[in-house]
Design an enzyme around this catalytic site. Structure first.
Site, PDB file in Angstrom:
ATOM      1  N   PHE A 219      24.269  72.584   9.399  1.00 29.96           N
ATOM      2  CA  PHE A 219      22.943  72.411   8.994  1.00 29.96           C
ATOM      3  C   PHE A 219      22.528  71.280   9.370  1.00 29.96           C
ATOM      4  O   PHE A 219      22.952  70.298   9.403  1.00 29.96           O
ATOM      5  CB  PHE A 219      22.899  72.478   7.221  1.00 29.96           C
ATOM      6  CG  PHE A 219      21.409  72.573   6.746  1.00 29.96           C
ATOM      7  CD1 PHE A 219      21.118  73.698   6.224  1.00 29.96           C
ATOM      8  CD2 PHE A 219      20.726  71.671   6.707  1.00 29.96           C
ATOM      9  CE1 PHE A 219      19.939  73.901   5.624  1.00 29.96           C
ATOM     10  CE2 PHE A 219      19.415  71.703   6.332  1.00 29.96           C
ATOM     11  CZ  PHE A 219      19.061  72.800   5.543  1.00 29.96           C
ATOM     12  N   GLU A 254      29.840  75.539   4.072  1.00 29.95           N
ATOM     13  CA  GLU A 254      31.126  75.263   4.535  1.00 29.95           C
ATOM     14  C   GLU A 254      31.075  73.905   4.589  1.00 29.95           C
ATOM     15  O   GLU A 254      30.313  73.212   5.487  1.00 29.95           O
ATOM     16  CB  GLU A 254      31.403  75.743   6.126  1.00 29.95           C
ATOM     17  CG  GLU A 254      32.645  75.645   6.651  1.00 29.95           C
ATOM     18  CD  GLU A 254      32.555  76.280   8.032  1.00 29.95           C
ATOM     19  OE1 GLU A 254      31.906  77.374   8.230  1.00 29.95           O
ATOM     20  OE2 GLU A 254      33.217  75.573   9.116  1.00 29.95           O
TER      21      GLU A 254
END
Ligand code: ACO
Length: 319
Positions: A219, A254
């Site tokens: 991200f 994650e």
């Protein structure tokens, strides 16, 4: 120079300091990487140069890459092969090395026919000040997405600890991108993955509707655009898409870092407040596990995060 005069420290440069990344639009914005160890090794040092500057430059619309290595002195045959090391992580037939004019011509030409994805890929829209942004999600095998991802994936290595390249031949990977509608600049991206959720083999085998977990992997908001609310809007677009997708059972992340945890907490809490969920959380005492499980399922938030949110809501209520 005799061997006794040789001072290795004069020929050693921190790769984090030497590498300068630029996004070029109307103005150029330059910033440094947080990590370079995947490219230059654990010590993040480059040997064999003096006054070393490595320019890694991207057009802020097409992300067409350009690289130029500059230095005042080099130890021939001994110096690290900077270009070779960097090129392993950049799209080889796409990047332009040294010839700046050729790079400018190439991205200006590309910009002429540069188009966003079709509306079928749109998953969100938002405004920040007077600027409007659009968020798309598409499979990594899509031609535009694949090429664009090859150009931007190096940012994951340079800005996210322990990031590695995803397998872009695996069709389960998707890329989420946010663009400024007017300037067409991409402000950030997220790699996401849908994977099977096995609830028990029998149940799974008898279920015609397959179930998946939606995973946020990498991200990233590009540094010039950070701290303006893009991260939160991108996360919301992904969350809303998966919340409305009956095949997705929960959203997982994650290896979130502290900054991402913070962004996720703020955005989840805002969403739960809007849903009037705060009212249903008791002020104190034990919260029944069965109730928590039901709510987790409804909001599709994983256990660790949901327990954190309930704790924060209880703290807030007693503040
Ligand atoms: N004006 C001023 N400040 C604002 C505004 C605004 N309009 N909107 C948001 N902010 C503040 C927020 O309150 C927040 O402040 P805080 O840090 O004090 O809580 C801060 O800006 C960040 O919020 P956003 O702007 O929504 O987030 P951003 O767009 O900066 O994205 C992110 C955050 C993704 C962590 C970004 O900084 C980034 O890409 N960092 C480098 C890579 C990284 O660490 N990625 C996460 C790795 S973990 C993973 O990949 C799963």
């Amino acid at each position: 120079m005799s061997i006794s005069d040789f001072k290795p420290e004069l020929w050693t440069t921190s790769s984090n300091n030497a590498l300068k990344i630029s996004l070029v639009g109307e103005n150029a914005v330059q910033f440094s990487p947080t990590f370079t160890y995947p490219i230059f090794g654990d010590s993040e040092q480059i040997f064999g140069y003096q006054d070393l500057v490595i320019h890694l430059v991207f057009d802020s619309v097409t992300f067409k890459p350009f690289m130029n290595v500059k230095y005042s002195k080099k130890i021939d045959n001994e110096a690290d092969d900077i270009q070779g090391k960097l090129l392993k992580f950049l799209p080889k037939d796409d990047i332009i090395v040294k010839d700046e004019e050729k790079w400018v011509d190439a991205f200006e030409e590309e910009q002429k026919s540069y188009k966003f994805l079709n509306d079928e890929f749109k998953i969100g829209e938002y405004s920040i000040g007077d600027d409007e942004f659009v968020v798309y999600k598409a499979g990594i095998k899509d031609k535009f997405i694949n090429k664009f991802h090859q150009r931007i994936q190096i940012f994951s290595l340079l800005l996210i600890e322990a990031a590695s390249y995803i397998d872009d031949s695996d069709p389960n990977w998707e890329l989420v991108l946010s663009f400024n509608k007017k300037t067409k600049q991409c402000v950030g991206f997220v790699t996401v993955y849908k994977y099977w959720k096995y609830e028990g083999f029998k149940e799974f085998d008898n279920d015609d509707n397959s179930h998946y977990r939606g995973k946020i992997s990498q991200f990233l908001v590009f540094p010039p655009y950070q701290g303006k609310g893009h991260g939160s809007n991108l996360y919301q677009s992904i969350y809303n898409t998966w919340k409305n997708d009956s095949s997705i059972t929960e959203l997982v992340v994650e290896d979130p870092n502290e900054d991402f945890d913070d962004l996720r907490d703020r955005t989840d809490l805002e969403m739960l407040q809007k849903e009037l969920f705060f009212n249903s959380v008791p002020n104190s005492g034990l919260v029944e596990e069965a109730w928590i499980k039901k709510q987790m399922k409804k909001y599709k938030i994983e256990a660790r995060q949901f327990h954190r949110l309930i704790e924060m809501i209880m703290l807030h209520k007693n503040y």
